[in-house]
Structures are given as structure tokens and as C-alpha cells.
Design a protein around this motif. Structure first.
Motif, PDB file in Angstrom:
ATOM      1  N   LEU A 158     -10.533   5.455   3.061  1.00 11.05           N
ATOM      2  CA  LEU A 158      -9.767   4.337   2.493  1.00 11.05           C
ATOM      3  C   LEU A 158      -9.484   4.585   1.008  1.00 11.05           C
ATOM      4  CD1 LEU A 158      -8.616   1.431   2.692  1.00 11.05           C
ATOM      5  CD2 LEU A 158     -10.936   0.597   2.224  1.00 11.05           C
ATOM      6  N   ASN A 189      -2.082   0.155   6.677  1.00  8.97           N
ATOM      7  CA  ASN A 189      -1.565  -1.097   7.230  1.00  8.97           C
ATOM      8  C   ASN A 189      -0.648  -1.855   6.266  1.00  8.97           C
ATOM      9  OD1 ASN A 189      -3.535  -1.965   5.499  1.00  8.97           O
ATOM     10  ND2 ASN A 189      -4.653  -3.211   6.983  1.00  8.97           N
ATOM     11  N   THR A 233      -5.401  -7.129  10.556  1.00 11.49           N
ATOM     12  CA  THR A 233      -5.660  -5.844   9.891  1.00 11.49           C
ATOM     13  C   THR A 233      -5.137  -4.679  10.721  1.00 11.49           C
ATOM     14  OG1 THR A 233      -7.669  -6.781   8.939  1.00 11.49           O
ATOM     15  CG2 THR A 233      -7.493  -4.376   8.934  1.00 11.49           C
ATOM     16  N   TYR A 249     -12.472  -1.607  -3.646  1.00 11.99           N
ATOM     17  CA  TYR A 249     -12.973  -1.801  -2.282  1.00 11.99           C
ATOM     18  C   TYR A 249     -14.491  -1.653  -2.201  1.00 11.99           C
ATOM     19  CZ  TYR A 249      -8.323  -2.067  -0.172  1.00 11.99           C
ATOM     20  OH  TYR A 249      -7.068  -2.473   0.203  1.00 11.99           O
ATOM     21  N   LYS A 302       0.821  -1.209   0.000  1.00 11.27           N
ATOM     22  CA  LYS A 302       0.000   0.000   0.000  1.00 11.27           C
ATOM     23  C   LYS A 302       0.862   1.269   0.000  1.00 11.27           C
ATOM     24  CE  LYS A 302      -3.890  -2.315   2.203  1.00 11.27           C
ATOM     25  NZ  LYS A 302      -4.968  -2.206   3.227  1.00 11.27           N
TER      26      LYS A 302
HETATM   27  P1  CMP Z   1      -7.442  -4.501   3.684  1.00 12.66           P
HETATM   28  O1  CMP Z   1      -7.067  -5.817   4.231  1.00 12.66           O
HETATM   29  O2  CMP Z   1      -6.855  -4.077   2.396  1.00 12.66           O
HETATM   30  O3  CMP Z   1      -9.047  -4.422   3.565  1.00 12.66           O
HETATM   31  C1  CMP Z   1      -9.789  -3.270   3.721  1.00 12.66           C
HETATM   32  C2  CMP Z   1      -8.992  -2.119   4.252  1.00 12.66           C
HETATM   33  O4  CMP Z   1      -9.755  -1.111   4.901  1.00 12.66           O
HETATM   34  C3  CMP Z   1      -8.043  -2.600   5.350  1.00 12.66           C
HETATM   35  O5  CMP Z   1      -7.042  -3.382   4.811  1.00 12.66           O
HETATM   36  C4  CMP Z   1      -7.616  -1.274   5.950  1.00 12.66           C
HETATM   37  O6  CMP Z   1      -6.670  -0.586   5.133  1.00 12.66           O
HETATM   38  C5  CMP Z   1      -8.950  -0.527   5.911  1.00 12.66           C
HETATM   39  N1  CMP Z   1      -9.677  -0.666   7.175  1.00 12.66           N
HETATM   40  C6  CMP Z   1     -10.238  -1.769   7.699  1.00 12.66           C
HETATM   41  N2  CMP Z   1     -10.850  -1.501   8.876  1.00 12.66           N
HETATM   42  C7  CMP Z   1     -10.676  -0.188   9.095  1.00 12.66           C
HETATM   43  C8  CMP Z   1     -11.081   0.701  10.125  1.00 12.66           C
HETATM   44  N3  CMP Z   1     -11.785   0.260  11.184  1.00 12.66           N
HETATM   45  N4  CMP Z   1     -10.725   1.990  10.035  1.00 12.66           N
HETATM   46  C9  CMP Z   1     -10.024   2.423   8.968  1.00 12.66           C
HETATM   47  N5  CMP Z   1      -9.605   1.632   7.936  1.00 12.66           N
HETATM   48  C10 CMP Z   1      -9.927   0.339   8.004  1.00 12.66           C
END
Ligand code: CMP
Length: 139
Positions: free
Chosen positions: A63, A114, A93, A51, A11
Motif C-alpha cells: 500500500l 481503488n 473498498t 496509513y 489515488k
Molecule cells: P483506503 O480506503 O484508502 O484505506 C486503506 C487502503 O488500503 C484501502 O483504501 C486500499 O487501498 C488498501 N487495502 C485495503 N484492504 C486491502 C487488501 N485486503 N489488500 C490490499 N489493499 C488493501
């Protein structure tokens, strides 16, 4: 029928911080073979499409903005039990909950920033890989 492929993307936070190489090294050392790889940048609309499953979530707009804020490195990876083993390698996550020595524990900044994505099923691995790569780009 499980497949032996998964999809990932490094990312914008991790690419910006110069961690792509270290992350790819961890992926290869864990036994994954790189089937396809490139460096690219999502538009906000493309991030929204990728997404779309999260479109009702409160963090969706942030996001999409974050995921289109800089370069990413999408990859298709191959290994036996690829989807589950890759999710173990990247960790939870939220990096605060990620196991030691996982990619997110080492490189993620927050639950949003992340560092890396990993598909959550064989079906999504195929859909997400097709989002970025044509068959002719896979080796
Ligand atoms: P990913 O595994 O790519 O799937 C969805 C993404 O949304 C996740 O990683 C994070 O980057 C983001 N995400 C998931 N939960 C949250 C949250 N509670 N707050 C902000 N971003 C989130």
C-alpha cells in the motif's frame, strides 16, 4: 459533535489514468464543496505515516509503495453529513463489492488500486485534512 467536512484523495491509479476531472465532477455534482485541493506526491515515508493505522496489516508495504508511486489529488470537502455521504458516493473498498454508479465501481482497478480514499470518521477527516493542508489553504 459531527462536523460537515471530510477528507479525500484521488489515488495514483486514477490520476495516472486521467480520471481526476471526471471524479471531481462526480464529487461536485453530489453536492460537495471543495474547501482545499492540490496535486502532490507522497514519499514512501509519508505514505507510511498516513496509513500508520494499517501498519500491522499484510498489505501495508504494498500500500505504501503504491500510494507513493505517482501523483495524488488530496481534497477537503464540505457538505452536511459529509463523512457518511462521501463513503456512499465512493462505494465499498473492494470495487467488486461497490454499488453501481459509485466512484470505485466506475474507476477502481482492485481492492488496493481503488481510485479514491474517504475518511471513515469526523475525527480522522480532521487529522487527514491537517496532514495535507494548512488552515491558510482552506477556502
Ligand atoms: P483506503 O480506503 O484508502 O484505506 C486503506 C487502503 O488500503 C484501502 O483504501 C486500499 O487501498 C488498501 N487495502 C485495503 N484492504 C486491502 C487488501 N485486503 N489488500 C490490499 N489493499 C488493501
Amino acid at each position: 459533535m459531527p462536523t460537515n467536512r471530510t477528507f479525500t484523495m484521488i489515488k495514483p491509479d486514477a490520476v495516472q489514468d486521467g480520471n481526476s476531472g471526471a471524479i471531481i465532477k462526480m464529487i461536485e455534482e453530489a453536492g460537495f464543496r471543495i474547501v482545499a485541493l492540490k496535486k502532490t506526491q507522497l514519499t514512501p515515508a509519508n505514505a507510511g505515516a498516513f496509513y500508520a493505522v494499517h501498519s500491522e496489516r499484510p498489505f501495508y508495504n504494498d500500500l505504501c509503495q503504491y500510494m507513493s508511486s505517482g501523483a495524488i489529488v488530496p481534497m477537503i470537502l464540505e457538505k452536511e453529513n459529509a463523512v457518511a455521504d462521501f463513503r456512499t458516493l465512493i462505494g465499498a473498498t473492494n470495487p467488486a463489492n461497490a454499488d453501481e454508479r459509485t466512484i470505485r465501481k466506475l474507476f477502481a482497478k482492485s481492492i488496493e488500486q481503488n481510485a479514491i480514499h474517504g475518511s471513515d470518521s469526523d475525527e480522522n477527516a480532521q487529522i487527514e485534512g491537517n496532514f495535507f493542508f494548512a488552515q491558510t489553504e482552506q477556502f
